[in-house]
Design an enzyme around this catalytic site. Structure first.
Site, PDB file in Angstrom:
ATOM      1  N   ASN A  11      -5.755   7.905   0.332  1.00 23.14           N
ATOM      2  CA  ASN A  11      -5.804   7.232  -1.057  1.00 23.14           C
ATOM      3  C   ASN A  11      -7.211   6.276  -0.851  1.00 23.14           C
ATOM      4  OD1 ASN A  11      -5.909   5.768  -3.504  1.00 23.14           O
ATOM      5  ND2 ASN A  11      -3.969   4.445  -2.911  1.00 23.14           N
ATOM      6  N   TRP A  12      -8.358   6.872  -1.366  1.00 23.49           N
ATOM      7  CA  TRP A  12      -9.495   6.058  -1.462  1.00 23.49           C
ATOM      8  C   TRP A  12      -9.542   4.976  -2.224  1.00 23.49           C
ATOM      9  CZ3 TRP A  12     -14.689   9.477  -0.596  1.00 23.49           C
ATOM     10  CH2 TRP A  12     -14.314  10.221   0.296  1.00 23.49           C
ATOM     11  N   LYS A  13      -8.759   4.561  -3.093  1.00 22.62           N
ATOM     12  CA  LYS A  13      -8.685   3.481  -4.041  1.00 22.62           C
ATOM     13  C   LYS A  13     -10.058   3.446  -4.693  1.00 22.62           C
ATOM     14  CE  LYS A  13      -5.065   1.272  -1.547  1.00 22.62           C
ATOM     15  NZ  LYS A  13      -4.523   0.274  -0.998  1.00 22.62           N
ATOM     16  N   HIS A 102       1.707   3.229  -7.711  1.00 21.14           N
ATOM     17  CA  HIS A 102       1.174   2.422  -6.496  1.00 21.14           C
ATOM     18  C   HIS A 102       1.446   1.114  -6.837  1.00 21.14           C
ATOM     19  CE1 HIS A 102      -1.406   0.899  -3.451  1.00 21.14           C
ATOM     20  NE2 HIS A 102      -1.340   2.058  -2.896  1.00 21.14           N
ATOM     21  N   GLU A 104      -0.192  -1.441  -6.138  1.00 19.27           N
ATOM     22  CA  GLU A 104      -1.347  -2.142  -7.010  1.00 19.27           C
ATOM     23  C   GLU A 104      -1.361  -1.975  -8.536  1.00 19.27           C
ATOM     24  OE1 GLU A 104      -3.915  -1.795  -2.879  1.00 19.27           O
ATOM     25  OE2 GLU A 104      -4.677  -0.649  -4.632  1.00 19.27           O
ATOM     26  N   GLU A 172       5.806   2.142   0.279  1.00 21.10           N
ATOM     27  CA  GLU A 172       4.954   1.234   0.547  1.00 21.10           C
ATOM     28  C   GLU A 172       5.242  -0.237   0.552  1.00 21.10           C
ATOM     29  OE1 GLU A 172       1.599   2.215  -1.600  1.00 21.10           O
ATOM     30  OE2 GLU A 172       2.536   1.720  -3.329  1.00 21.10           O
ATOM     31  N   GLY A 178      -2.998  -3.107   3.291  1.00 19.56           N
ATOM     32  CA  GLY A 178      -4.152  -3.581   3.404  1.00 19.56           C
ATOM     33  C   GLY A 178      -3.948  -4.927   4.473  1.00 19.56           C
ATOM     34  N   SER A 217      -0.732   0.198   5.979  1.00 14.36           N
ATOM     35  CA  SER A 217      -1.661  -0.275   6.999  1.00 14.36           C
ATOM     36  C   SER A 217      -1.382   1.158   8.168  1.00 14.36           C
ATOM     37  CB  SER A 217      -1.308  -1.481   7.651  1.00 14.36           C
ATOM     38  OG  SER A 217      -1.916  -2.257   6.758  1.00 14.36           O
ATOM     39  N   GLY A 238      -4.466   4.523   3.306  1.00 13.48           N
ATOM     40  CA  GLY A 238      -5.516   3.773   2.584  1.00 13.48           C
ATOM     41  C   GLY A 238      -6.799   3.800   3.187  1.00 13.48           C
ATOM     42  N   GLY A 239      -7.152   2.588   3.776  1.00 14.52           N
ATOM     43  CA  GLY A 239      -8.573   2.479   4.114  1.00 14.52           C
ATOM     44  C   GLY A 239      -8.933   3.254   5.240  1.00 14.52           C
TER      45      GLY A 239
END
Length: 254
Positions: A11-13, A102, A104, A172, A178, A217, A238-239
């Protein structure tokens, strides 16, 4: 139940521009040279889905080794919803899957279980595969409510139309996204087992083989241990999915 094929979804967000496609090409080249045992999905911003689909369409038998997904969609197929994107539009751009619910979206945009269920219906209507996210906050974890929260989210976010359909659930824990923090392997196993029970209760035995991803994470250092936990059918990354080398390391952990 151990999943036969694990799903690794990146997931590049709200990250990435056309220059970022070099990372995708590098990932594709590495997977062509040494194919993975995992199912690999990238979920870039909507602006990059079509360019990424073109970048991945190089000739060769493994050109479809990476699938594409959207990060969210509107519950309606079309209408006066300025700035929103429908599941049909994502499919038209080249997506095969869509992330819905998600943390967020739930926390920042106030999406409820009912909102998520409506989006799942829209994803299915567009012929796409949903990745449905659930997870508890730190306050809920500390209050001993983690299991109850995720089971309630399963009941409220998974419409009955999912029975017999292809989809994934991603656990999640909100407090781990994050932050660099992760639950213990025992905590992950406990929650994933509870999610499986809730899924089967909601949708019947057809949900006994649905992959349950872990997200929060996930990185090259912890992926191997997390992916070995019972009932972990993959990872929502994610990141660490923004760089080909990092995501490839996670994929190789399968």
């Amino acid at each position: 139940m151990k999943q036969s094929v694990k799903l690794i979804a990146g997931n590049w967000k709200m990250n990435g521009v056309k220059a970022s496609l070099d990372e995708v090409r590098a990932l594709q080249a590495a997977l062509k040279a040494d194919p993975s045992h995992a199912r690999v999905v990238l979920c870039p911003p909507a602006t990059l889905i079509a360019p990424m689909a073109s970048a991945l369409a190089a000739p060769g038998p493994d050109s479809d080794s990476i699938e594409l997904g959207g990060q969210d969609c509107h519950a309606s197929p079309r209408g006066a919803f300025t700035g929103s994107i429908s599941a049909e539009m994502l499919a038209d751009a080249g997506a095969q899957l869509v992330i819905v619910g998600h943390s967020e979206r739930r926390a920042v945009f106030g999406e409820t279980d009912a909102d998520v269920a409506a989006k799942v219906e829209a994803v299915l209507a567009a012929g796409l595969e949903p990745i449905i996210c659930i997870g508890e906050t730190l306050a809920e974890r500390q209050a001993g409510q983690a299991i109850a929260v995720v089971q309630d989210q399963i009941a409220g976010s998974l419409p009955l139309s999912l029975a017999g359909r292809a989809f994934a659930v991603a656990y999640e824990p909100v407090w781990a996204i994050g932050t660099g923090l992760t639950p213990t392997l025992e905590q992950i196993a406990e929650v994933h087992a509870a999610i499986r029970i809730a899924m089967v209760k909601t949708l019947g035995e057809t949900a006994s083989k649905t992959p349950i991803l872990y997200g929060g994470s996930v990185n090259p250092a912890n992926a191997n241990d997390i992916l070995a936990v019972p009932e972990v059918g993959g990872a929502l990354v994610g990141g660490a999915s923004l760089k080909a080398a990092d995501l490839l390391s996670i994929i190789r952990s399968v």
